[in-house]
Design a protein around this motif. Structure first.
Motif, short mmCIF file in Angstrom:
data_model
loop_
_atom_site.label_atom_id
_atom_site.label_comp_id
_atom_site.label_asym_id
_atom_site.label_seq_id
_atom_site.Cartn_x
_atom_site.Cartn_y
_atom_site.Cartn_z
N TRP A 185 -11.24 68.32 -17.38
CA TRP A 185 -10.10 68.60 -16.51
C TRP A 185 -10.19 67.91 -15.15
N CYS A 186 -11.41 67.64 -14.66
CA CYS A 186 -11.54 67.25 -13.26
C CYS A 186 -12.91 66.66 -12.98
N GLU B 9 -12.14 71.73 -21.33
CA GLU B 9 -11.22 72.63 -22.02
C GLU B 9 -11.95 73.46 -23.08
N CYS C 197 -8.36 63.26 -23.72
CA CYS C 197 -7.97 64.66 -23.88
C CYS C 197 -7.12 64.84 -25.14
N ALA D 240 -4.49 66.03 -17.00
CA ALA D 240 -5.71 66.03 -16.21
C ALA D 240 -5.63 64.86 -15.22
N ALA E 170 -3.85 69.44 -13.70
CA ALA E 170 -4.83 69.32 -12.63
C ALA E 170 -4.42 68.20 -11.69
N ILE F 193 -5.93 73.38 -10.40
CA ILE F 193 -5.42 73.40 -11.77
C ILE F 193 -4.40 74.52 -11.86
#
Length: 277
Positions: free
Chosen positions: A57-58, A64, A88, A146, A176, A270
């Motif tokens: 995500w970051c 996830e 993703c 993301a 995000a 997020i």
């Protein structure tokens, strides 16, 4: 921007930074050419961290598979917004989701096609802008992003309106972005990035230009309140706002993200939302 983007800046003839408006059309063109020019260097720098079929995500490394923000994905039709090389989307497809991924940049999608072939996980890829989605109404059961697309469009409410159109009622939309408070600091992972230099409430876009004044990169700032209002105005309910803490032992710098800054304030926001109508 940092020196890691020097080759893209050179290719595009970037001559400086200005604070001025940038409309939807200019933002689309600038960010398409920017990510086309930067795609190779971006993946050379970050490809190992992102993986070819992983959902990170970051820069803090939240995955996830650990947080399940999208819930059970098997059998769900999911749209990835601003997919880059689409790791993703491939992770979601490996989890039995029916995934479509899009990005404005042909350079990014070239890497996505390459990784499709190398992994054997063939995700459908579409070139499109997030404020002009080429999909039918009520087409998807969920959407995610993301760090894709959202900071680079001129009108974020238009993005959310388009997502509300293509999502089915009750669908999660999870995305995000840079934490809005980061806007007040210089884009620097070191000590210089700890000193406030501009107002949180200054929404003037960050624009890089060539010698003719044409935009080569555009990024738009919104406050937390701006995001919440744009979401609620388009039919989304905000269920959670996740601000990942910097993990212990995580030593990787990513642009402005660093252990130094991460221990003091959040770098990522997020938004977990759901379409209510």
């Amino acid at each position: 921007m940092s020196n890691q983007h020097a080759s893209a800046e050179q290719a595009l003839g970037t001559a400086g930074i200005v604070k001025r408006g940038a409309d939807a059309a200019e933002s689309r063109v600038a960010n398409r050419i920017w990510w086309d020019a930067d795609a190779d260097d971006y993946h050379e720098t970050h490809g190992d961290f992102l993986g070819a079929a992983d959902f990170v995500w970051c820069p803090e490394g939240l995955r996830e598979e650990e947080v399940a923000f999208l819930g059970e994905v098997a059998g769900q039709r999911i749209l990835e917004v601003g997919c880059g090389s689409a790791p993703c989307a491939r992770w979601l497809k490996a989890g039995k989701a029916d995934v479509t991924a899009f990005d404005i940049s042909s350079g990014m999608l070239r890497h996505a096609q390459k990784n499709n072939a190398e992994t054997g996980i063939d995700v459908p890829l579409v070139q499109a802008s997030a404020d002009q989605l080429p999909f039918r109404d009520d087409s998807f059961d969920a959407a995610c992003s993301a760090f894709g697309a959202v900071p680079f469009v001129a009108d974020v409410q238009e993005v959310f309106s388009e997502l509300a159109r293509v999502l089915r009622p009750g669908a999660p939309w999870v995305f995000a972005v840079n934490h809005p408070m980061r806007w007040i600091f210089p884009d620097d992972p070191g000590p210089l990035g700890l000193t406030v230099t501009q107002s949180y409430f200054d929404r003037t876009p960050y624009v890089e230009v060539d010698e003719e004044g044409r935009a080569t990169y555009v990024e738009h700032h919104r406050t937390l309140g701006d995001y919440v209002r744009a979401l609620t105005n388009t039919g989304f309910a905000v269920e959670d706002l996740v601000e990942p803490e910097w993990p212990k032992g995580h030593t990787r710098n990513w642009g402005q993200w660093s252990p130094l800054r991460g221990k003091l304030f959040p770098g990522t926001a997020i938004f977990r939302t759901r379409l209510t109508s």
